[in-house]
Design an enzyme around this catalytic site. Sequence first.
Site, PDB file in Angstrom:
ATOM      1  N   LYS A   1       0.816  -1.227   0.000  1.00  0.00           N
ATOM      2  CA  LYS A   1       0.000   0.000   0.000  1.00  0.00           C
ATOM      3  C   LYS A   1       0.850   1.278   0.000  1.00  0.00           C
ATOM      4  CE  LYS A   1      -3.999  -1.991   2.398  1.00  0.00           C
ATOM      5  NZ  LYS A   1      -4.998  -1.748   3.459  1.00  0.00           N
TER       6      LYS A   1
ATOM      7  N   ASP B   1     -10.298   2.857   2.820  1.00  0.00           N
ATOM      8  CA  ASP B   1     -10.535   2.217   4.129  1.00  0.00           C
ATOM      9  C   ASP B   1     -11.314   3.133   5.074  1.00  0.00           C
ATOM     10  OD1 ASP B   1      -9.496  -0.289   3.720  1.00  0.00           O
ATOM     11  OD2 ASP B   1      -7.487   0.224   4.434  1.00  0.00           O
TER      12      ASP B   1
END
Length: 287
Positions: free
Chosen positions: A75, A111
């Site tokens: 990420k 998220d």
Amino acid sequence: MKPATAATTSLRQAGVIGWPVAHSRSPTIHRYWLRKHGLAGSYDPIPVEPERIAGFLRSFASSGFVGANVTIPHKEAALAAVAHATPAASAIGAVNTLWLEDGRLHGANTDAEGFLANLDQIAPGWDGAGGPAVVLGAGGAARAIIVALRGRGVLPIAVVNRTRERAASLAERFGDHITAHDWSELPALLGTARLLVNTTSLGMAGQPPLAIDLRPLPAGALVTDIVYTPLETPLLASARARGLRTVDGLGMLLHQAVPGFELWFGVRPEVTPELRAAVVATLGAHK
Ligand code: NAP
């Protein structure tokens, strides 16, 4: 973000980049939506070793994929590779959703919105009275949760972590109403908390349980755990036994997938009980 139009979605290929990635539930989610909407695209695991990730992302535009999710451990590398990152991705310091726009790689982190959408769906009005919130953990997921809560004005946020320096660096990074604490301070912090969020890996199958005394929490507090294997973690079980409201972490995973699917395939999908059941069926012994 500029979603694809329905006319351009046939045979679009997307997937999830990670290492290892075989365990990812993202293919189950996106394939469910592809089937449900009768779309001809595909979504597959894309295993990429850490040594290859920078080169893979550099040549992403010629890979045949229209976009991808990104999971552990890539990420941060994805954030470094994109030509443009959303404000949330920059704030969190990580990208979990990639897409091509005008031939350039763009990155988002969904998220935080996944976390909020899950609470909004299962516990509507949860944020009405604001904080205080207590966030357990100071890793990658904690950054997303802090950005989410701060964006909703759920403040102050007390970050409690085993390694205090990591909590302190988040407090410094995210601002005035965010403070760093040791586990020993938890009973006092819980005494006034409206929201308790576990972002540590404690309680996950194969990890030690998260064993904390929830008695100091006020009766109206909401307890949520972003760990979703098992669905009912020891923390949630003990909160439920105390009569507190609880929200499990699977909905966050389902909701964070929505923006990517819309970008790649041109349809905004819904998080429904049927989708949840399809993913729960993959949890095996961890239901
Ligand atoms: P991470 O960056 O590795 O952070 C792990 C955190 O857990 C750190 O705060 C670490 O504390 C703490 N921790 C680990 N073992 C501990 C122990 N034995 N005692 C006390 N603290 C401990 O991981 P992450 O990416 O933030 O992910 C954390 C969890 O969230 C994982 O279980 C992941 O699957 C889950 N997650 C769920 C979703 C979802 O969609 N539901 C999304 C993202 C992540 P130290 O700093 O002291 O090491």
